[in-house]
Write a protein that holds these residues in place. Structure first.
Motif, short mmCIF file in Angstrom:
data_model
loop_
_atom_site.label_atom_id
_atom_site.label_comp_id
_atom_site.label_asym_id
_atom_site.label_seq_id
_atom_site.Cartn_x
_atom_site.Cartn_y
_atom_site.Cartn_z
N THR A 13 18.53 -2.39 23.93
CA THR A 13 17.33 -2.74 24.67
C THR A 13 16.73 -1.42 25.13
N VAL A 14 15.47 -1.18 24.74
CA VAL A 14 14.86 0.14 24.91
C VAL A 14 13.54 0.02 25.66
N ARG A 15 13.31 0.92 26.60
CA ARG A 15 12.01 1.03 27.27
C ARG A 15 11.39 2.34 26.85
N ILE A 16 10.19 2.28 26.30
CA ILE A 16 9.46 3.48 25.93
C ILE A 16 8.27 3.58 26.87
N ASP A 17 8.15 4.74 27.53
CA ASP A 17 7.25 4.87 28.67
C ASP A 17 5.86 5.40 28.32
N HIS A 18 4.98 5.22 29.29
CA HIS A 18 3.58 5.64 29.23
C HIS A 18 3.46 7.08 28.71
N GLY A 19 2.62 7.25 27.69
CA GLY A 19 2.38 8.57 27.13
C GLY A 19 3.29 8.96 26.00
N ASP A 20 4.44 8.27 25.85
CA ASP A 20 5.35 8.57 24.74
C ASP A 20 4.75 8.07 23.43
N ASP A 21 5.18 8.64 22.32
CA ASP A 21 4.77 8.18 21.00
C ASP A 21 5.81 7.16 20.53
N LEU A 22 5.39 5.92 20.37
CA LEU A 22 6.30 4.82 20.04
C LEU A 22 7.12 5.10 18.79
N LEU A 23 6.47 5.45 17.70
CA LEU A 23 7.19 5.65 16.43
C LEU A 23 8.14 6.85 16.51
N LEU A 24 7.71 7.94 17.14
CA LEU A 24 8.59 9.11 17.27
C LEU A 24 9.81 8.81 18.14
N GLU A 25 9.61 8.04 19.21
CA GLU A 25 10.75 7.69 20.07
C GLU A 25 11.75 6.81 19.33
N LEU A 26 11.26 5.88 18.49
CA LEU A 26 12.18 5.05 17.71
C LEU A 26 12.96 5.89 16.70
N ILE A 27 12.30 6.85 16.08
CA ILE A 27 12.99 7.75 15.15
C ILE A 27 14.05 8.57 15.89
N LYS A 28 13.69 9.11 17.06
CA LYS A 28 14.65 9.91 17.84
C LYS A 28 15.88 9.08 18.22
N LEU A 29 15.64 7.83 18.65
CA LEU A 29 16.76 6.95 19.01
C LEU A 29 17.64 6.68 17.80
N ALA A 30 17.03 6.37 16.66
CA ALA A 30 17.80 6.09 15.44
C ALA A 30 18.64 7.30 15.04
N ILE A 81 14.40 -0.53 10.41
CA ILE A 81 14.78 0.88 10.32
C ILE A 81 15.75 1.01 9.16
N PHE A 82 15.39 1.82 8.18
CA PHE A 82 16.28 2.17 7.07
C PHE A 82 16.10 3.65 6.80
N GLN A 83 17.05 4.24 6.12
CA GLN A 83 16.98 5.66 5.79
C GLN A 83 16.07 5.90 4.58
N GLU A 84 15.28 6.97 4.64
CA GLU A 84 14.51 7.43 3.50
C GLU A 84 14.68 8.95 3.44
N ASN A 85 15.20 9.45 2.34
CA ASN A 85 15.47 10.88 2.19
C ASN A 85 16.35 11.41 3.31
N GLY A 86 17.34 10.62 3.71
CA GLY A 86 18.30 11.05 4.72
C GLY A 86 17.83 11.00 6.16
N LYS A 87 16.64 10.41 6.40
CA LYS A 87 16.11 10.32 7.76
C LYS A 87 15.68 8.88 8.05
N PRO A 88 15.71 8.47 9.33
CA PRO A 88 15.27 7.11 9.65
C PRO A 88 13.78 6.93 9.37
N LYS A 89 13.46 5.81 8.75
CA LYS A 89 12.06 5.45 8.46
C LYS A 89 11.78 4.14 9.20
N ILE A 90 10.74 4.16 10.02
CA ILE A 90 10.33 2.98 10.78
C ILE A 90 9.25 2.25 10.00
#
Length: 151
Positions: A13-30, A81-90
């Motif tokens: 369960t994740v909270r992503i806060d005001h001003g954060d980049d949603l997709l980048l935060e999901l990649i960082k978490l993955a 979320i699956f891996q693409e070229n060894g990195k998480p892809k959202i």
């Protein structure tokens, strides 16, 4: 059709806060949690975003139709979320709305959160899947390989 059978693993369960980049935060978490296969759903609001809302013509590879917004919109989405070229892809399809202006598509690029976005991630265990680029189709579909049962 290709498919793989697995089971639900960890749940986040994740909270992503005001001003954060949603997709980048999901990649960082993955990356941080080593999530290789997962599905998720989310709700909240974005201040800005870009959506691909279909191809301009019915041909492959597709030329995308882009829709965007730069004022606060509600968001409701489902993705994986699956891996693409060894990195998480959202891969996230979402509906966004402000008043009676409603947009639906695949969220790509910048995605700045307005106030908060709540995300519920369900990790998939027992599935080996990767996104592999297919030049003819013009995107990287998920390719599966069955993993022996670990029960």
């Amino acid at each position: 059709m290709e498919y793989a059978k697995g089971r639900i693993g960890r749940v986040f369960t994740v909270r992503i806060d005001h001003g954060d980049d949603l997709l980048l935060e999901l990649i960082k978490l993955a990356e941080m949690e080593k999530i290789e296969s997962a599905v998720f759903m989310l709700l909240g609001a974005l201040r800005e975003g870009k959506l691909v809302a279909g191809p301009k013509e019915n041909r492959r590879p597709p030329e995308p139709v882009w829709l965007g917004f730069d004022d606060a919109h509600e968001i409701l989405g489902i993705g994986d979320i699956f891996q693409e070229n060894g990195k998480p892809k959202i891969h996230l399809h979402a509906g966004t709305a402000r008043g009676d202006s409603i947009k639906l598509g695949c969220l790509r690029g910048e995605s700045e959160v307005f106030m908060v976005v709540e995300v519920f991630i369900f990790e998939l265990e027992g599935i080996s899947a990767r996104r592999i680029m297919d030049a003819e189709q013009g995107f990287a579909p998920v390719s599966f390989m069955q993993v022996p049962d670990q029960e």
